[in-house]
Design a protein around this motif. Structure first.
Motif, PDB file in Angstrom:
ATOM      1  N   ASN A  91       0.819  -1.200   0.000  1.00 49.54           N
ATOM      2  CA  ASN A  91       0.000   0.000   0.000  1.00 49.54           C
ATOM      3  C   ASN A  91       0.860   1.260   0.000  1.00 49.54           C
ATOM      4  OD1 ASN A  91      -1.531   2.195   1.792  1.00 49.54           O
ATOM      5  ND2 ASN A  91      -3.015   1.004   0.650  1.00 49.54           N
ATOM      6  N   GLN A  94       2.210   1.968  -3.372  1.00 47.32           N
ATOM      7  CA  GLN A  94       1.174   2.531  -4.242  1.00 47.32           C
ATOM      8  C   GLN A  94       0.988   4.012  -3.952  1.00 47.32           C
ATOM      9  OE1 GLN A  94      -0.246   0.433  -6.588  1.00 47.32           O
ATOM     10  NE2 GLN A  94      -0.945   2.387  -7.396  1.00 47.32           N
ATOM     11  N   GLU A  95       0.953   4.370  -2.648  1.00 40.96           N
ATOM     12  CA  GLU A  95       0.810   5.773  -2.251  1.00 40.96           C
ATOM     13  C   GLU A  95       1.955   6.622  -2.802  1.00 40.96           C
ATOM     14  OE1 GLU A  95      -1.447   7.424  -0.625  1.00 40.96           O
ATOM     15  OE2 GLU A  95      -2.679   5.889   0.294  1.00 40.96           O
ATOM     16  N   LYS A  97       3.833   6.043  -5.349  1.00 43.19           N
ATOM     17  CA  LYS A  97       3.738   6.142  -6.814  1.00 43.19           C
ATOM     18  C   LYS A  97       2.682   7.161  -7.218  1.00 43.19           C
ATOM     19  CE  LYS A  97       2.777   3.115 -10.653  1.00 43.19           C
ATOM     20  NZ  LYS A  97       2.016   1.916 -10.859  1.00 43.19           N
ATOM     21  N   ASN A  98       1.515   7.095  -6.538  1.00 45.67           N
ATOM     22  CA  ASN A  98       0.444   8.035  -6.861  1.00 45.67           C
ATOM     23  C   ASN A  98       0.860   9.472  -6.599  1.00 45.67           C
ATOM     24  OD1 ASN A  98      -1.259   5.997  -7.607  1.00 45.67           O
ATOM     25  ND2 ASN A  98      -2.265   5.841  -5.619  1.00 45.67           N
ATOM     26  N   TYR A  99       1.547   9.672  -5.450  1.00 47.35           N
ATOM     27  CA  TYR A  99       1.994  11.019  -5.088  1.00 47.35           C
ATOM     28  C   TYR A  99       2.941  11.550  -6.145  1.00 47.35           C
ATOM     29  CZ  TYR A  99       3.656  14.794  -2.059  1.00 47.35           C
ATOM     30  OH  TYR A  99       3.969  16.025  -1.534  1.00 47.35           O
ATOM     31  N   GLU A 100       3.838  10.680  -6.589  1.00 51.69           N
ATOM     32  CA  GLU A 100       4.835  11.115  -7.572  1.00 51.69           C
ATOM     33  C   GLU A 100       4.193  11.422  -8.917  1.00 51.69           C
ATOM     34  OE1 GLU A 100       8.406   8.804  -6.976  1.00 51.69           O
ATOM     35  OE2 GLU A 100       9.037   9.384  -8.995  1.00 51.69           O
ATOM     36  N   ASN A 101       3.204  10.589  -9.287  1.00 53.27           N
ATOM     37  CA  ASN A 101       2.496  10.845 -10.544  1.00 53.27           C
ATOM     38  C   ASN A 101       1.764  12.170 -10.497  1.00 53.27           C
ATOM     39  OD1 ASN A 101       3.278   8.583 -11.894  1.00 53.27           O
ATOM     40  ND2 ASN A 101       1.517   7.354 -11.288  1.00 53.27           N
ATOM     41  N   PHE A 102       1.215  12.492  -9.323  1.00 52.00           N
ATOM     42  CA  PHE A 102       0.367  13.669  -9.199  1.00 52.00           C
ATOM     43  C   PHE A 102       1.178  14.946  -9.056  1.00 52.00           C
ATOM     44  CE2 PHE A 102      -3.784  15.247  -8.796  1.00 52.00           C
ATOM     45  CZ  PHE A 102      -3.807  16.235  -7.842  1.00 52.00           C
ATOM     46  N   THR A 103       2.252  14.893  -8.221  1.00 50.79           N
ATOM     47  CA  THR A 103       2.984  16.115  -7.902  1.00 50.79           C
ATOM     48  C   THR A 103       4.346  16.196  -8.573  1.00 50.79           C
ATOM     49  OG1 THR A 103       4.057  15.117  -5.992  1.00 50.79           O
ATOM     50  CG2 THR A 103       1.929  16.184  -5.615  1.00 50.79           C
ATOM     51  N   ARG A 115      -0.645   8.745   5.814  1.00 53.91           N
ATOM     52  CA  ARG A 115      -1.537   7.940   4.969  1.00 53.91           C
ATOM     53  C   ARG A 115      -1.541   6.486   5.401  1.00 53.91           C
ATOM     54  NH1 ARG A 115      -0.918  10.459  -1.017  1.00 53.91           N
ATOM     55  NH2 ARG A 115      -1.357  12.612  -0.369  1.00 53.91           N
TER      56      ARG A 115
END
Lengths: 249, 264
Positions: A91, A94-95, A97-103, A115
Motif C-alpha cells: 500500500n 502505491q501511495e 507512486k500516486n503522489y509522484e504521478n500527481f505532484t 496515509r
C-alpha cells in the motif's frame, strides 16, 4: 491471562466496559511474539536492524526480508506478522507512486506516515476485517531536514522517534538505546551499536535458535537512498561485538 | 487455553495475539502426503509421494507445471492448489505476453504470498489450505520456495512438507551442504532417498512416486514412470547391498551367542 476481556474481545467493533478495544490489544500481542527490530536516527541518517531467527539450516541467507524500500528514499522495517507487514508496504508503494504521478515530486515521509496510519486504522473499524498484526518503523534522510523516523503500531498511532524498538525485546532494547548519544553518532557507529543490542541484549542464545542480522540504512553516504548495509560492515560489527564480550570477560 | 472461543473466525485474534485459523490451515498442509524439494547450482528437483484413495483409483497428482521454467509440488487441499496454480499460470503467461520473457520465480511467489495474505484478513474468507514448493530456473539461478497459508514465503536450499516430513527434513539437513555441486542424477537420488525416510511402511513404486526437474538447459519436466522406476531401482540396489552386510553381521552375532551358551 484469564478473561479480562471475555465477552468484549471478539470483534474490533466492541468496546469493553472500561473503554478498551481488546482485539486491537491482542494485535499488539502478535507484534510482541515476533523478533526484535530497532531503528536509530543518527547525525547523518537512519539505520534499521532486525534480529531474524533462523528457523531452519536449509533456508537461503537473506530470505524472508523484514526491511523494505518504498520509492528510493524511504525504508520500512517490520515486526509482527510478516505477511501483514508486506501488505502495508504494498500500500505504501502505491501511495508513493500516486503522489509522484500527481505532484512530480517524491513523497515526504510525514505524508506517507499519515496515509499509512489512516490505512491501518481503517482495519480497526469493522467486524469483518481484523487489525494488522504488525508494527512498522518508517525512516528517511533529507539533506535539509535531516533524518526522520516514525513508528506505526497496530492501533494506527504514529509517533516520531529518535530511537525506537519493536517486537519481543523492545523493552530491553529501548533501555539500551536511551543510553546512547544519538545526535553525535554516525551511521557507521550506529551499525555497531545496533548489532551489539541485538546480539547481546535482546537475543537469548540459550533459549532461541541462531539469528541472522538484517540491516539497512538511509544516510549521507548512500546519498539519501535506502540500501542494505554492506555485508562487510555487518561482519565487522559482529566481530566488534565479540571483541567487546572478550574485553568484559 | 482460549481455543474454543477465538478459533472459529480468521478475523479474531486470541488474547495471546495468535490467529488460530491460520495455524489450523497449516495443519491441513501437514495432513497432505509428503512433498520435498532440493536444489543444486544447476538444477532443482521436487519429489512427492502420491496417495490413492483405493485400489481402483489412480494416484492423486501433486506436481504441476506452471511454465516452461517453473513448476510446483503441493501438499494439502488439492482444490485450493488448483486455484493458486491457475493464478500462477495466468501471471507467468501475462508476463510472457507483455515482456516476451520468463517471469522470475521470486516475483510470482511474492504475488502468491500477497494473495494468500488477503484471505487471512477478511471475515467470511478462509486461508488457502495448501502449501506449495515452487521450483524454477531463471536468471541463471535455481530457485526453491515454500509458500504457506499464512502468506509467508521462504527461499530454501532444501525443504520437505506434509505428513511425516520431519524424517525427510532430517535427511536433507544432514546432506544439503553437498547439494550445490551435484549433478542432476545424484540430486534426484538424494530426493528419492529423503522420500523413503518419510514413506513409513508404504513401498515406493513408480506409480506412487512423482519426480519433476527443472534447470539449466532443462525445461520443467515431470518424469515418466519408467524413469522414476530406474531411480527407485538404484536406491533398492544400494539398500540390498547394505542388507547383505547387515545379514553377515547378524550371523556373526548369532555364532557369538551360541558360544556363550555353551560356556554356561
Amino acid at each position: 491471562m484469564s478473561g479480562i476481556g471475555t465477552g468484549y474481545d471478539l470483534y474490533p467493533t466492541t468496546f469493553s466496559p472500561d473503554g478498551r478495544i481488546f482485539q486491537v490489544e491482542y494485535a499488539h500481542k502478535a507484534v510482541e511474539n515476533s523478533s526484535t527490530a530497532i531503528g536509530l536516527c543518527c547525525k547523518d541518517g537512519v539505520v534499521f536492524g532486525v534480529e531474524k531467527i533462523i528457523l531452519s539450516k536449509m533456508l537461503v541467507e537473506g530470505t524472508n526480508r523484514r526491511v523494505f524500500s518504498v520509492g528510493e528514499h524511504i525504508g520500512i522495517a517490520t515486526a509482527g506478522l510478516t505477511a501483514d507487514g508486506r501488505r502495508i508496504v504494498q500500500n505504501a508503494r502505491q501511495e508513493a507512486k500516486n503522489y509522484e504521478n500527481f505532484t512530480s515530486d517524491i513523497i515526504p515521509i510525514h505524508v506517507l506516515t499519515e496515509r499509512l496510519s489512516i490505512y491501518v486504522q481503517v482495519f480497526t473499524l469493522y467486524n469483518y476485517i481484523r487489525p494488522f498484526g504488525c508494527s512498522l518503523m518508517i525512516g528517511s534522510y533529507d539533506e535539509e531536514k535531516g533524518p526522520s523516523l516514525y513508528c506505526i503500531e497496530p492501533d494506527s498511532v504514529a509517533l516520531g522517534f529518535y530511537g525506537c524498538a519493536i517486537g519481543k525485546g523492545k523493552q530491553e532494547a529501548k533501555t539500551e538505546i536511551s543510553k546512547l548519544k544519538l545526535s553525535e553518532m554516525t551511521c557507521k557507529d550506529a551499525v555497531k551499536e545496533i548489532a551489539k543490542i541485538l546480539i547481546k541484549t535482546v537475543h537469548d542464545e540459550t533459549k532461541e535458535k541462531e539469528m541472522e542480522l538484517e540491516m539497512s540504512w538511509i544516510c549521507k553516504e548512500t546519498k539519501g537512498k535506502h540500501k542494505l548495509v554492506p555485508k562487510k560492515l555487518i561482519e565487522e560489527a559482529v566481530e566488534w561485538v565479540k571483541g567487546q564480550e572478550n574485553e568484559e570477560d | 487455553m482460549f481455543r474454543t472461543q477465538y478459533d472459529s473466525d480468521i478475523s479474531i485474534y486470541s488474547p495471546e495475539g495468535r490467529l488460530y485459523q491460520i495455524e489450523y490451515a497449516m495443519q491441513a498442509v501437514a495432513q497432505g502426503s509428503t512433498a520435498l524439494g532440493l536444489k543444486s547450482k544447476t538444477h532443482a528437483v521436487v519429489v512427492t509421494l502420491m496417495r490413492s484413495s483405493d485400489e481402483l483409483s489412480s494416484h492423486q497428482r501433486k506436481i504441476f507445471k506452471v511454465d516452461g521454467h517453473m513448476g510446483i509440488a503441493i501438499s494439502g487441499l488439492t482444490a485450493d492448489a488448483r486455484v493458486l496454480l491457475k493464478f500462477m499460470r495466468n501471471e507467468t503467461l501475462h508476463h510472457k505476453f507483455v515482456y516476451g520473457s520468463d517471469l522470475p520465480t521470486g516475483e510470482v511467489v511474492s504475488s502468491l504470498a500477497m494473495k494468500s495474505q488477503r484471505n487471512t484478513q477478511r471475515w467470511g474468507r478462509r486461508p488457502y489450505g495448501v502449501g506449495l514448493l515452487v521450483i524454477g530456473y531463471d536468471g541463471d539461478k535455481t530457485h526453491l520456495y515454500q509458500t504457506s497459508p499464512s502468506g509467508n514465503c521462504f527461499s530454501y536450499y532444501a525443504q520437505a512438507i506434509g505428513s511425516r516430513s520431519q524424517s525427510a527434513r532430517t535427511y536433507l539437513e544432514k546432506n544439503f551442504k553437498e547439494f550445490p555441486e551435484l549433478g542432476l542424477e545424484e540430486l534426484v537420488l538424494h530426493g528419492v532417498k529423503a522420500l523413503k525416510e518419510s514413506s513409513g511402511k508404504e513401498t515406493l513404486t513408480k506409480l506412487n512416486v512423482g519426480i519433476a526437474v527443472v534447470g539449466k538447459e532443462q525445461k520443467f519436466e515431470i518424469l515418466k514412470p519408467n524413469k522414476v522406476q530406474s531411480y527407485l531401482d538404484q536406491i533398492l540396489q544400494t539398500e540390498g547391498e547394505i542388507e547383505i552386510e547387515n545379514e553377515n553381521e547378524n550371523e556373526k552375532d548369532e555364532e557369538a551367542e551360541t558360544l556363550e551358551l555353551k560356556l554356561d
